[in-house]
Design a protein around this motif. Structure first.
Motif, PDB file in Angstrom:
ATOM      1  N   HIS A 297     -20.451  31.035  69.068  1.00  0.00           N
ATOM      2  CA  HIS A 297     -20.504  30.010  70.122  1.00  0.00           C
ATOM      3  C   HIS A 297     -20.075  30.561  71.471  1.00  0.00           C
ATOM      4  CE1 HIS A 297     -19.806  26.261  72.282  1.00  0.00           C
ATOM      5  NE2 HIS A 297     -18.527  26.594  72.438  1.00  0.00           N
ATOM      6  N   THR A 298     -18.956  31.280  71.516  1.00  0.00           N
ATOM      7  CA  THR A 298     -18.460  31.762  72.805  1.00  0.00           C
ATOM      8  C   THR A 298     -19.449  32.713  73.471  1.00  0.00           C
ATOM      9  OG1 THR A 298     -17.217  33.459  71.599  1.00  0.00           O
ATOM     10  CG2 THR A 298     -16.012  31.512  72.285  1.00  0.00           C
ATOM     11  N   PHE A 299     -20.136  33.526  72.674  1.00  0.00           N
ATOM     12  CA  PHE A 299     -21.093  34.467  73.267  1.00  0.00           C
ATOM     13  C   PHE A 299     -22.354  33.764  73.740  1.00  0.00           C
ATOM     14  CE2 PHE A 299     -18.309  37.531  71.411  1.00  0.00           C
ATOM     15  CZ  PHE A 299     -18.439  38.650  72.217  1.00  0.00           C
ATOM     16  N   ARG A 300     -22.801  32.768  72.996  1.00  0.00           N
ATOM     17  CA  ARG A 300     -23.976  32.020  73.460  1.00  0.00           C
ATOM     18  C   ARG A 300     -23.643  31.280  74.756  1.00  0.00           C
ATOM     19  NH1 ARG A 300     -24.219  30.787  67.876  1.00  0.00           N
ATOM     20  NH2 ARG A 300     -23.363  28.700  68.291  1.00  0.00           N
ATOM     21  N   TYR A 304     -25.514  31.785  78.389  1.00  0.00           N
ATOM     22  CA  TYR A 304     -26.088  30.653  79.127  1.00  0.00           C
ATOM     23  C   TYR A 304     -25.434  30.518  80.502  1.00  0.00           C
ATOM     24  CZ  TYR A 304     -27.804  29.117  74.501  1.00  0.00           C
ATOM     25  OH  TYR A 304     -28.414  29.029  73.272  1.00  0.00           O
ATOM     26  N   ALA A 305     -24.100  30.601  80.534  1.00  0.00           N
ATOM     27  CA  ALA A 305     -23.368  30.409  81.788  1.00  0.00           C
ATOM     28  C   ALA A 305     -23.707  31.488  82.814  1.00  0.00           C
ATOM     29  CB  ALA A 305     -21.867  30.393  81.507  1.00  0.00           C
ATOM     30  N   LEU A 306     -23.862  32.723  82.354  1.00  0.00           N
ATOM     31  CA  LEU A 306     -24.207  33.813  83.275  1.00  0.00           C
ATOM     32  C   LEU A 306     -25.570  33.596  83.909  1.00  0.00           C
ATOM     33  CD1 LEU A 306     -22.903  36.949  81.326  1.00  0.00           C
ATOM     34  CD2 LEU A 306     -22.059  36.102  83.514  1.00  0.00           C
ATOM     35  N   ASP A 411     -21.585  24.989  77.699  1.00  0.00           N
ATOM     36  CA  ASP A 411     -20.827  24.652  76.501  1.00  0.00           C
ATOM     37  C   ASP A 411     -21.459  23.485  75.751  1.00  0.00           C
ATOM     38  OD1 ASP A 411     -18.682  24.799  74.694  1.00  0.00           O
ATOM     39  OD2 ASP A 411     -17.503  23.345  75.839  1.00  0.00           O
ATOM     40  N   VAL A 412     -21.792  22.418  76.472  1.00  0.00           N
ATOM     41  CA  VAL A 412     -22.394  21.240  75.840  1.00  0.00           C
ATOM     42  C   VAL A 412     -23.804  21.553  75.345  1.00  0.00           C
ATOM     43  CG1 VAL A 412     -23.205  18.883  76.256  1.00  0.00           C
ATOM     44  CG2 VAL A 412     -20.985  19.616  77.149  1.00  0.00           C
ATOM     45  N   PRO A 465     -30.314  33.793  72.899  1.00  0.00           N
ATOM     46  CA  PRO A 465     -28.983  33.574  72.308  1.00  0.00           C
ATOM     47  C   PRO A 465     -29.030  32.764  71.017  1.00  0.00           C
ATOM     48  CG  PRO A 465     -28.934  33.197  74.673  1.00  0.00           C
ATOM     49  CD  PRO A 465     -30.380  33.313  74.286  1.00  0.00           C
ATOM     50  N   SER A 466     -29.845  31.687  70.985  1.00  0.00           N
ATOM     51  CA  SER A 466     -29.865  30.818  69.810  1.00  0.00           C
ATOM     52  C   SER A 466     -30.495  31.505  68.603  1.00  0.00           C
ATOM     53  CB  SER A 466     -30.625  29.525  70.124  1.00  0.00           C
ATOM     54  OG  SER A 466     -31.971  29.805  70.473  1.00  0.00           O
ATOM     55  N   GLU A 467     -31.429  32.424  68.838  1.00  0.00           N
ATOM     56  CA  GLU A 467     -32.100  33.112  67.738  1.00  0.00           C
ATOM     57  C   GLU A 467     -31.339  34.360  67.299  1.00  0.00           C
ATOM     58  OE1 GLU A 467     -36.049  33.890  69.041  1.00  0.00           O
ATOM     59  OE2 GLU A 467     -36.597  31.770  69.205  1.00  0.00           O
ATOM     60  N   PHE A 468     -30.735  35.066  68.261  1.00  0.00           N
ATOM     61  CA  PHE A 468     -30.096  36.349  67.968  1.00  0.00           C
ATOM     62  C   PHE A 468     -28.656  36.194  67.500  1.00  0.00           C
ATOM     63  CE2 PHE A 468     -27.904  40.284  69.435  1.00  0.00           C
ATOM     64  CZ  PHE A 468     -28.578  41.184  68.620  1.00  0.00           C
ATOM     65  N   ILE A 469     -27.930  35.210  68.056  1.00  0.00           N
ATOM     66  CA  ILE A 469     -26.507  35.034  67.726  1.00  0.00           C
ATOM     67  C   ILE A 469     -26.368  33.731  66.937  1.00  0.00           C
ATOM     68  CG2 ILE A 469     -24.163  35.135  68.641  1.00  0.00           C
ATOM     69  CD1 ILE A 469     -25.324  36.100  71.268  1.00  0.00           C
TER      70      ILE A 469
END
Length: 480
Positions: A297-300, A304-306, A411-412, A465-469
């Motif tokens: 979660h933190t990495f995704r 996204y945030a970056l 985050d959301v 992110p959602s597919e890889f992590i």
């Protein structure tokens, strides 16, 4: 403090130029120091050091099959070979007075400049792709071609007069090119350094900057004068700083190959894991191990945030703040009991209240560890809401720090699009609709608009992110 730190490379580059100008203006004495043997020795040391850098980098490039690393090797290989000719043709040393030393010096500056510039190009640049197709023969072919060219010049020094590179107008044209191209190289590497803080990137910034100053001194300095000698020591300094950069990068990554590979990483996840300071790495590992949901979660959220922050035009230093703060945004959950944190059903009021303490807990924990206020604002305020109904401080609107508002959207979004024990993951479209419906109540309108815009422009931003992590396996492997 950050602005002062960022100005240090500029001051380090500009100082020798200012010194040269002061000598030229007569403020300091500028005596003649005619010493052909000394010139040969200094130039030889520069050539040997450049050759050593080229060999180390070249071997790593071959092992990694990374064209950008190979191009970096070609830059110092070119400097080594051409500057050795400059040393061997020192006036009154082996040869008489010829144009060869000046031409060799000009070519050495031009070639190292051009190859360093190429190393800053994107990997999908058409020219870089073309070079990549010839990577196996690129370094040996260039070495042979340049060696033949230099041998011909040494055997027949007068041949260089055909193209008088050390005379105007060609000398001025080359100088302008070297200044412009090095400025572009410095900009690209410094932008990357501002985000990653990799020592070798900063070393390349110094090296390129001193090459610029060396070129100016070379064309304006009086032969054998004190001011003219400055550029030789500057080039020596640029080699030393590259070696220091390689050593420091090696200390971070453990091997020369990994040190160089880290400079040219394009994978978003690897770029993050390679940029995490050891202090943050330990906290992220502890957070990931504590909560089964936060595995990944933190990495995704960070990815996204970056991208959201980039879309909003934040500077590289601010992106680094986002990187560090978002990786630690849930660190306060370390203190929450496992049976509450991993509870599959609905939480009680007391349990919900305990979980809502994690932003303040994480803030207190990280404040004691010396993190700066920008990162701390993300940790404390990422659950605040635009209308003031969030927690822990009931901040509203622009009173909520911008970095926290950015991470709140990421985050959301990740919480909605992730599989949970009590519900299925939402689709991207459904999650975007939720964010839009809660503009002005939960979320900053500008942040939601930026996230929607970047997702439309490049679906890879949210798909990767959602597919890889998908879980913590790849995260734990990367942090190990």
């Amino acid at each position: 403090m950050k602005k002062i730190m960022m100005s240090i490379p500029f001051l380090g580059i500009i100082f020798p130029y200012v010194l040269f100008e002061l000598i030229q203006l007569g403020i300091f004495r500028n005596p003649a120091l005619v010493h052909p043997h000394g010139h040969f020795y200094i130039v030889s040391i520069v050539s040997i050091l450049a050759s050593g850098i080229a060999i180390l980098v070249g071997i790593a490039g071959s092992r990694l099959r990374n064209i950008k690393v190979s191009i970096l090797s070609l830059a110092f290989l070119s400097l080594s070979i051409m500057f050795s000719v400059h040393g061997l043709s020192t006036p009154s040393f082996i040869f008489g007075i010829t144009s060869l030393p000046g031409v060799a010096a000009q070519l050495s500056m031009l070639l190292v400049t051009v190859w360093l510039w190429f190393s800053s190009f994107s990997s999908n640049n058409k020219f870089i792709v073309l070079l990549a197709s010839q990577q196996k023969v690129l370094v040996p072919s260039w070495t042979i071609a340049l060696s033949i060219f230099c041998t011909i010049g040494l055997l027949n020094p007068g041949i260089v007069d055909i193209v008088p590179l050390n005379m105007n107008p060609l000398k001025n044209i080359i100088t302008v090119l070297i200044l412009l191209i090095n400025a572009l190289t410095i900009h690209r590497y410094f932008q990357s350094y501002r985000f990653t803080r990799f020592p070798l990137q900063l070393a390349i910034v110094y090296s390129s900057g001193w090459i610029m100053v060396s070129q100016i001194i070379m064309v304006r300095g009086l032969l054998w004068s004190l001011s003219w000698w400055i550029y030789h020591f500057l080039l020596l300094g640029s080699m030393v700083v590259m070696i220091i950069g390689l050593y420091k990068q090696y200390a971070v990554k453990g091997t020369i190959s990994e040190s160089l590979r880290s400079l040219f990483i394009t994978d978003p996840f690897e770029r993050i894991t390679n940029s995490i300071p050891s202090s943050i790495r330990a906290l992220v590992t502890a957070t990931e191990e504590k909560d089964s949901y936060t595995a990944g979660h933190t990495f995704r959220v960070t990815l996204y945030a970056l991208k959201l922050a980039e879309e909003m035009g934040l500077r590289p230093e601010e992106l680094r703040t986002i990187l560090q703060g978002s990786l630690l945004h849930d660190v306060g959950k370390i203190g929450i009991p496992d049976h509450i944190l991993n509870k599959p059903g609905r939480l009680t009021h007391e349990e919900r209240k305990l979980i809502e303490e994690h932003p303040a807990t994480g803030f207190t924990m990280c404040k004691g560890l010396g993190f700066l206020k920008e990162e701390l604002s993300i940790i404390r305020s990422h659950h605040e809401k635009w209308d003031g109904t969030g927690y822990p401080d009931r901040l509203s609107g622009e009173n909520i720090p911008l970095y926290a508002r950015i991470v709140a959207v990421a985050d959301v979004y990740d919480a909605l699009t992730s599989e949970r024990s009590y519900r299925k993951a939402w689709t991207h479209g459904k999650a975007i609709e939720f964010l839009k419906e809660n503009i002005g109540t939960h979320f900053d309108p500008a942040c939601v608009a930026a996230w929607e815009a970047v997702c439309i422009k490049n679906p890879f931003v949210y798909q990767y992110p959602s597919e890889f992590i998908k879980d913590g396996t790849i995260v734990r492997r990367a942090l190990a």
